[in-house]
Motif scaffolding. Sequence first.
Motif, mmCIF file in Angstrom:
data_model
loop_
_atom_site.group_PDB
_atom_site.id
_atom_site.type_symbol
_atom_site.label_atom_id
_atom_site.label_comp_id
_atom_site.label_asym_id
_atom_site.label_seq_id
_atom_site.Cartn_x
_atom_site.Cartn_y
_atom_site.Cartn_z
ATOM 1 N N PHE A 187 4.688 -1.552 -0.837
ATOM 2 C CA PHE A 187 5.657 -0.896 -1.720
ATOM 3 C C PHE A 187 7.048 -1.095 -1.140
ATOM 4 O O PHE A 187 7.233 -1.271 0.073
ATOM 5 C CB PHE A 187 5.355 0.598 -1.892
ATOM 6 C CG PHE A 187 5.612 1.438 -0.668
ATOM 7 C CD1 PHE A 187 6.867 1.971 -0.398
ATOM 8 C CD2 PHE A 187 4.587 1.688 0.227
ATOM 9 C CE1 PHE A 187 7.094 2.732 0.739
ATOM 10 C CE2 PHE A 187 4.801 2.452 1.362
ATOM 11 C CZ PHE A 187 6.056 2.974 1.620
ATOM 12 N N HIS A 188 8.048 -1.063 -2.027
ATOM 13 C CA HIS A 188 9.456 -1.191 -1.615
ATOM 14 C C HIS A 188 10.275 -0.210 -2.434
ATOM 15 O O HIS A 188 10.121 -0.117 -3.651
ATOM 16 C CB HIS A 188 9.960 -2.621 -1.846
ATOM 17 C CG HIS A 188 11.395 -2.814 -1.463
ATOM 18 N ND1 HIS A 188 12.441 -2.516 -2.312
ATOM 19 C CD2 HIS A 188 11.961 -3.245 -0.312
ATOM 20 C CE1 HIS A 188 13.583 -2.773 -1.699
ATOM 21 N NE2 HIS A 188 13.325 -3.221 -0.495
ATOM 22 N N GLY A 189 11.143 0.553 -1.772
ATOM 23 C CA GLY A 189 11.984 1.498 -2.483
ATOM 24 C C GLY A 189 12.826 2.319 -1.524
ATOM 25 O O GLY A 189 12.560 2.360 -0.318
ATOM 26 N N LYS A 190 13.846 2.938 -2.061
ATOM 27 C CA LYS A 190 14.734 3.779 -1.260
ATOM 28 C C LYS A 190 14.174 5.196 -1.166
ATOM 29 O O LYS A 190 13.583 5.702 -2.112
ATOM 30 C CB LYS A 190 16.128 3.824 -1.881
ATOM 31 C CG LYS A 190 16.826 2.469 -1.936
ATOM 32 C CD LYS A 190 17.141 1.940 -0.548
ATOM 33 C CE LYS A 190 17.913 0.632 -0.617
ATOM 34 N NZ LYS A 190 18.203 0.096 0.729
ATOM 35 N N GLY A 191 14.411 5.830 -0.037
ATOM 36 C CA GLY A 191 13.947 7.202 0.143
ATOM 37 C C GLY A 191 12.876 7.284 1.209
ATOM 38 O O GLY A 191 12.367 6.264 1.688
ATOM 39 N N ARG A 192 12.518 8.502 1.565
ATOM 40 C CA ARG A 192 11.501 8.738 2.589
ATOM 41 C C ARG A 192 10.164 9.026 1.926
ATOM 42 O O ARG A 192 9.942 10.113 1.417
ATOM 43 C CB ARG A 192 11.919 9.917 3.468
ATOM 44 C CG ARG A 192 10.900 10.331 4.529
ATOM 45 C CD ARG A 192 10.640 9.241 5.525
ATOM 46 N NE ARG A 192 11.841 8.783 6.162
ATOM 47 C CZ ARG A 192 12.419 9.390 7.193
ATOM 48 N NH1 ARG A 192 11.915 10.503 7.674
ATOM 49 N NH2 ARG A 192 13.499 8.886 7.727
ATOM 50 N N PRO A 193 9.242 8.044 1.879
ATOM 51 C CA PRO A 193 7.955 8.273 1.215
ATOM 52 C C PRO A 193 7.136 9.312 1.970
ATOM 53 O O PRO A 193 7.159 9.382 3.198
ATOM 54 C CB PRO A 193 7.288 6.896 1.268
ATOM 55 C CG PRO A 193 7.918 6.225 2.443
ATOM 56 C CD PRO A 193 9.333 6.715 2.490
ATOM 57 N N ALA A 194 6.420 10.126 1.222
ATOM 58 C CA ALA A 194 5.611 11.179 1.839
ATOM 59 C C ALA A 194 4.182 11.188 1.332
ATOM 60 O O ALA A 194 3.288 11.662 2.021
ATOM 61 C CB ALA A 194 6.241 12.540 1.600
ATOM 62 N N ARG A 195 3.950 10.688 0.116
ATOM 63 C CA ARG A 195 2.592 10.691 -0.425
ATOM 64 C C ARG A 195 2.441 9.584 -1.456
ATOM 65 O O ARG A 195 3.433 9.080 -2.010
ATOM 66 C CB ARG A 195 2.258 12.040 -1.055
ATOM 67 C CG ARG A 195 3.142 12.425 -2.217
ATOM 68 C CD ARG A 195 2.654 13.703 -2.874
ATOM 69 N NE ARG A 195 1.332 13.529 -3.447
ATOM 70 C CZ ARG A 195 0.574 14.537 -3.874
ATOM 71 N NH1 ARG A 195 1.003 15.776 -3.770
ATOM 72 N NH2 ARG A 195 -0.613 14.312 -4.408
ATOM 73 N N VAL A 196 1.191 9.214 -1.710
ATOM 74 C CA VAL A 196 0.893 8.223 -2.734
ATOM 75 C C VAL A 196 -0.276 8.739 -3.555
ATOM 76 O O VAL A 196 -1.247 9.277 -3.020
ATOM 77 C CB VAL A 196 0.586 6.838 -2.116
ATOM 78 C CG1 VAL A 196 -0.567 6.913 -1.136
ATOM 79 C CG2 VAL A 196 0.285 5.812 -3.213
ATOM 80 N N THR A 197 -0.156 8.593 -4.863
ATOM 81 C CA THR A 197 -1.207 8.995 -5.799
ATOM 82 C C THR A 197 -1.693 7.759 -6.540
ATOM 83 O O THR A 197 -0.878 7.002 -7.093
ATOM 84 C CB THR A 197 -0.674 10.030 -6.803
ATOM 85 O OG1 THR A 197 -0.159 11.158 -6.086
ATOM 86 C CG2 THR A 197 -1.779 10.500 -7.724
ATOM 87 N N VAL A 198 -3.005 7.559 -6.539
ATOM 88 C CA VAL A 198 -3.595 6.375 -7.159
ATOM 89 C C VAL A 198 -4.467 6.832 -8.331
ATOM 90 O O VAL A 198 -5.411 7.600 -8.154
ATOM 91 C CB VAL A 198 -4.442 5.582 -6.145
ATOM 92 C CG1 VAL A 198 -4.974 4.305 -6.787
ATOM 93 C CG2 VAL A 198 -3.626 5.261 -4.896
ATOM 94 N N THR A 199 -4.123 6.356 -9.517
ATOM 95 C CA THR A 199 -4.887 6.676 -10.721
ATOM 96 C C THR A 199 -5.794 5.497 -11.050
ATOM 97 O O THR A 199 -5.313 4.366 -11.214
ATOM 98 C CB THR A 199 -3.953 6.980 -11.904
ATOM 99 O OG1 THR A 199 -3.058 8.038 -11.544
ATOM 100 C CG2 THR A 199 -4.752 7.384 -13.124
ATOM 101 N N THR A 200 -7.096 5.767 -11.141
ATOM 102 C CA THR A 200 -8.067 4.711 -11.412
ATOM 103 C C THR A 200 -8.847 5.041 -12.680
ATOM 104 O O THR A 200 -8.670 6.105 -13.285
ATOM 105 C CB THR A 200 -9.054 4.571 -10.234
ATOM 106 O OG1 THR A 200 -9.961 5.693 -10.240
ATOM 107 C CG2 THR A 200 -8.325 4.528 -8.904
ATOM 108 N N MET A 201 -9.742 4.137 -13.054
ATOM 109 C CA MET A 201 -10.579 4.368 -14.226
ATOM 110 C C MET A 201 -11.575 5.502 -13.995
ATOM 111 O O MET A 201 -12.157 6.029 -14.950
ATOM 112 C CB MET A 201 -11.325 3.085 -14.587
ATOM 113 C CG MET A 201 -10.419 1.929 -14.976
ATOM 114 S SD MET A 201 -11.331 0.400 -15.337
ATOM 115 C CE MET A 201 -12.217 0.869 -16.809
ATOM 116 N N GLU A 202 -11.759 5.895 -12.742
ATOM 117 C CA GLU A 202 -12.689 6.972 -12.399
ATOM 118 C C GLU A 202 -11.989 8.267 -12.021
ATOM 119 O O GLU A 202 -12.632 9.226 -11.609
ATOM 120 C CB GLU A 202 -13.592 6.527 -11.242
ATOM 121 C CG GLU A 202 -14.517 5.382 -11.588
ATOM 122 C CD GLU A 202 -15.533 5.778 -12.653
ATOM 123 O OE1 GLU A 202 -16.020 6.929 -12.587
ATOM 124 O OE2 GLU A 202 -15.841 4.950 -13.524
#
Length: 225
Positions: free
Chosen positions: A155-170
């Motif tokens: 991933f690339h972006g400005k800011g301090r990342p703290a969490r990631v949410t992954v949406t799947t078919m399940e």
Amino acid sequence: MSSDPQTEQLCRLFTETAHEITPSPVPLDNIERSGRIRKKRRLAMLWASTSAAACFLALHMPLAHTVLPVGDASSPPLTASHSNIGAWTVVAEGERVSVAQDIELWLTKDGKHWSTPTEIRQFRSITDGNVDVNRPSVSVQMEQVHDVYFLSGLFHGKGRPARVTVTTMEGTVTGHIVQLADQPDWGVWYTTMQIPPRQGAAGGFVLRVDVSDVHGIPVASFVRL
């Protein structure tokens, strides 16, 4: 020089009277009790003066604190040596992160490296188009390892990342973020999940990936069209 008989008689009377007087005992208990009372009073005065001084210092000395801005390009530098803060991990270059059984990943300044039983060394570059470094973006890779799906990407972006949410078919799962200490604008996300009973949907299994800061402000996203 001859003494006055009357004076001598008075002296004898005084001497005899003095011998007949029995002195009263010294009141040691009263003396000790008075000493203890005076000691307690001195300790109370000392405690009061010390407490007053401590209160004065607490009220008048400035407090030292650090404010860490989030979601801002001016965020303080990251700290290396595999320090974990929730789902966010900062590692040194080349330091291995154990994702799950037989899965490891590590970062260099060129990008993301990972290893699985079927592919010992795999690589995705941060500079050759896997992600668009001119705007916030996320890439997705997916592999089956034993009985789990290993989902990951750059991933690339400005800011301090703290969490990631992954949406799947399940359904939706939360993931982890890994960054290098001196590369605050990009990193790697990953998660694992059990392979669903119905397989064969691997090509479109991941529907969305959202990387955000502690306030939920987006840093970068991927949406399958």
